[in-house]
Design an enzyme around this catalytic site. Structure first.
Site, PDB file in Angstrom:
ATOM      1  N   GLY A  97      22.392  35.673  62.376  1.00  0.00           N
ATOM      2  CA  GLY A  97      23.117  35.951  63.096  1.00  0.00           C
ATOM      3  C   GLY A  97      23.323  35.320  64.646  1.00  0.00           C
ATOM      4  N   CYS A 149      41.665  54.544  42.797  1.00  0.00           N
ATOM      5  CA  CYS A 149      43.303  53.401  42.583  1.00  0.00           C
ATOM      6  C   CYS A 149      43.766  53.528  41.259  1.00  0.00           C
ATOM      7  CB  CYS A 149      42.305  52.172  41.433  1.00  0.00           C
ATOM      8  SG  CYS A 149      42.773  51.390  41.032  1.00  0.00           S
ATOM      9  N   CYS A 207      43.261  51.796  37.696  1.00  0.00           N
ATOM     10  CA  CYS A 207      41.730  51.738  37.492  1.00  0.00           C
ATOM     11  C   CYS A 207      40.895  52.821  37.070  1.00  0.00           C
ATOM     12  CB  CYS A 207      40.942  50.598  37.339  1.00  0.00           C
ATOM     13  SG  CYS A 207      40.248  50.364  39.178  1.00  0.00           S
ATOM     14  N   CYS A 230      42.894  48.944  44.078  1.00  0.00           N
ATOM     15  CA  CYS A 230      41.238  48.112  43.935  1.00  0.00           C
ATOM     16  C   CYS A 230      41.740  46.789  44.835  1.00  0.00           C
ATOM     17  CB  CYS A 230      40.657  47.886  42.954  1.00  0.00           C
ATOM     18  SG  CYS A 230      39.939  49.072  42.653  1.00  0.00           S
ATOM     19  N   CYS A 272      39.067  45.496  39.528  1.00  0.00           N
ATOM     20  CA  CYS A 272      40.042  46.040  39.228  1.00  0.00           C
ATOM     21  C   CYS A 272      40.349  46.231  37.513  1.00  0.00           C
ATOM     22  CB  CYS A 272      41.178  46.323  39.582  1.00  0.00           C
ATOM     23  SG  CYS A 272      42.765  47.878  39.403  1.00  0.00           S
TER      24      CYS A 272
END
Lengths: 318, 282
Positions: free
Chosen positions: A46, A255, A258, A280, A286
């Site tokens: 970080g 979606c 899909c 998606c 997808c």
């Protein structure tokens, strides 16, 4: 890099190697410098490590940080995937992919599970990452405190002394004005209980995927000259209030192509009548689902190519 | 004995004899300033200033502009490091802390918990891009408060205490009047229950009636919370109303110090005499 046996998609396909350039464009000393910074970043999860960012043959803001990271860690054995907003075929992804094809000749893929190195802009793939992956993020503004504190000297001290109260001031403002935490991307996280970090402008939908992720995640900011990292299996905590816990976006729709219910959806306006569809944002996810026989409300009829935004893979797998 | 002392002092908040006959009380000074001098190159900002500040006591520093008041205030509040001398602060947990030699994180922690600093221009002391409520809540979140509802109710309390209507809570400070901004700055500083407040011309840019209200409010809050205050002002009226003790500065030196009434009613040093006689009478 990981020596995954993955020769299926070796670039036998045309793109000639550029001559006159070192492997992966950058010279070896530069790559060494970037790797040193990356190692330091991995050692201090970080923490933003400054590095001597180079000019790259693309404008700042297009992924110069990510591309330098990728260039310095890519090897002949790697298989590279590049995505932009989750899609493999948008301008940024296409040009970065072709850049590495021409300067390294390594295999590229659009399939998450075949890739060893994934450079991404603003998304984490839907498919769970494994220890065989390295995820490289492109970062525009690496400093999460910048919005509250414009002075770099001051933000460095704030990180050093762990003075992170102001991050919650930002979230407080959200709740005061919107009734909930309205920050929906670049949602600040705390790494391993110490440094607060900007996850780059990924949607907060992806934040939980960073937590305890088996893959190494590294972040490069070219213009701001910073590299930072989340080592594998590191605790990533999204900041929140006790009475306003962190939550991710949800959709009423699924979606349209899909039928996925668990992915991050993009809204696409279809016409002037206000019709719209949701798809998606991860085009590869997808595709995989379509191949597996899932279908959504707007899937193209059998036999015709689906109207997704990814077609380039079709010829390979047809 | 010690407990008894501090108890009576808190109740009374009357620091009549807290500072002069030091032997009589076992109370330790909150702040000990020891021979502080600050040079800017070869020019002196302030020279050989020493004093003790006891809990609940208000010390005023007066003098003309350029006399070193603000330099002195910045030195003792740790915002500038003095060329010579030291400043010691007695922390709430009893530890003595040398302000300029203490590790930076400790000093910064003190500044946002046990201390407060009220700037002349509220914009220097406020976070201008966040709402009034967030300004007040910042110190609370800085010490780890993570419950939105509690932070908000505390902020509401404090807005009321400084006489700002609570429906202004989500407005930006720049939509406030000068007096309101100054009151907001005070609330933002006091929310963490500090023990020591530094003020640099807190009534500087305000008109007289707003000044009077602000002074009234300050006097009330300070007495209520038993705060120790170091206040810099060029306005002797402000000093008269707020300060228990005065230090008169000129050319970097403290030329006279003592009880406020004593200094103002019976000035000894010629400069103080000049200062007192130049107060405008209506």
């Amino acid at each position: 890099m990981n020596h995954t046996i993955n020769t299926t998609q070796k670039t036998a396909n045309a793109t000639p190697l550029e001559t006159g350039y070192n492997f992966a464009f950058l010279d070896e000393q530069t790559k060494r410098m970037v790797r040193r910074a990356t190692l330091k970043a991995v050692a201090i999860p970080g923490y933003q490590v400054p590095f001597a960012s180079r000019e790259m043959p693309m404008p700042y803001g297009w992924g110069t940080g990510g591309i330098q990271l990728t260039a310095s860690i890519i090897g002949q054995q790697d298989t590279l995937k590049v995505t932009d907003q989750g899609a493999d075929d948008t301008t940024n992804a296409v040009s970065i992919r072709s850049f590495f094809q021409r300067t390294t000749g390594v295999a590229t893929t659009e399939e998450t599970n075949k890739a060893t190195l994934i450079q991404t802009r603003h998304r984490i793939p839907e498919q769970p990452l494994t220890e065989d992956h390295i995820l490289v993020y492109q970062v525009p503004i690496p400093e999460p405190l910048r919005w509250m504190e414009p002075r770099e000297t001051e933000t460095r001290k704030m990180h050093a002394h762990e003075e992170y109260g102001v991050m919650h001031v930002k979230l407080y403002e959200d709740i005061a004005h919107h009734g909930h935490i309205a920050t929906s991307f670049d949602y600040p996280v705390q790494i391993a209980g110490r440094y607060i970090m900007s996850p780059s402008p990924i949607p907060k939908f992806d934040n939980p995927k960073m937590d305890n992720c088996p893959a190494l995640q590294i972040f490069g900011a070219g213009r701001e000259q910073r590299i930072y990292a989340i080592p594998p299996y590191t605790n990533v905590h999204s900041l929140d209030f006790e009475d306003h816990p962190f939550s991710v976006q949800t959709w009423d729709e699924v979606c349209g192509l899909c039928g996925a219910e668990d992915s991050y959806l993009d809204e696409i306006i279809l016409d002037n009548e206000g019709n719209r569809m949701f798809v998606c944002s991860d085009s590869n996810y997808c595709q995989q689902r379509l191949k597996a026989g899932h279908a959504g409300a707007m899937t193209a009829p059998q036999g015709q190519p689906a109207a997704t935004r990814t077609e380039s893979n079709e010829e390979n797998n047809a | 004995m010690h407990n008894l002392c501090s108890a009576t002092q808190n109740v009374a908040a009357m620091p009549k004899k807290l500072w002069q006959p030091k032997v009589e009380t076992e109370e330790h000074p909150l702040l000990t300033v020891n021979g502080v001098s600050k040079y800017y190159g070869d020019r002196a900002g302030c020279l050989h200033v020493s004093f003790d500040l006891y809990p609940g006591e208000i010390v005023g520093i007066v003098g003309e502009s350029g006399s070193g008041k603000s330099t002195l205030l910045n030195c003792i509040s740790g915002r500038l490091s003095p060329t010579y001398g030291s400043v010691n602060y007695q922390q709430e947990n009893g530890d003595l802390c040398n302000v300029h030699e203490a590790p930076e994180h400790l000093r910064r922690m003190l500044m946002r918990t046990e201390w407060g600093y009220v700037h002349q221009h509220p914009r220097d002391g406020l976070r201008n891009n966040v709402s009034a409520g967030a300004n007040i809540g910042e110190r609370l979140m800085g010490v780890g408060m993570r419950h939105y509802g509690n932070i908000r109710s505390k902020a509401t309390d404090w807005l009321e205490r400084v006489e700002i209507s609570k429906n202004r809570m989500d407005d930006l400070p720049r939509t406030f009047s000068g007096g309101m901004q100054q009151r907001l700055q005070i609330a933002r500083n006091l929310v963490s229950n500090p023990r020591l407040i530094f003020m640099d011309e807190p009534t500087g840019g305000l008109d007289v009636s707003v000044q009077a209200r602000l002074l009234d409010l300050l006097r009330e809050l300070v007495a209520e919370m038993g705060l120790a205050v170091v206040i810099v002002t060029h306005d002797l009226a402000v000093a008269r109303i707020l300060a228990h003790r005065l230090m008169v500065m000129r050319g970097g030196h403290v030329v006279e110090s003592g009880l406020t009434d004593q200094v103002l009613d019976d000035p000894h040093h010629e400069y103080t005499q000049l200062l007192v006689s130049s107060i405008l009478q209506v």
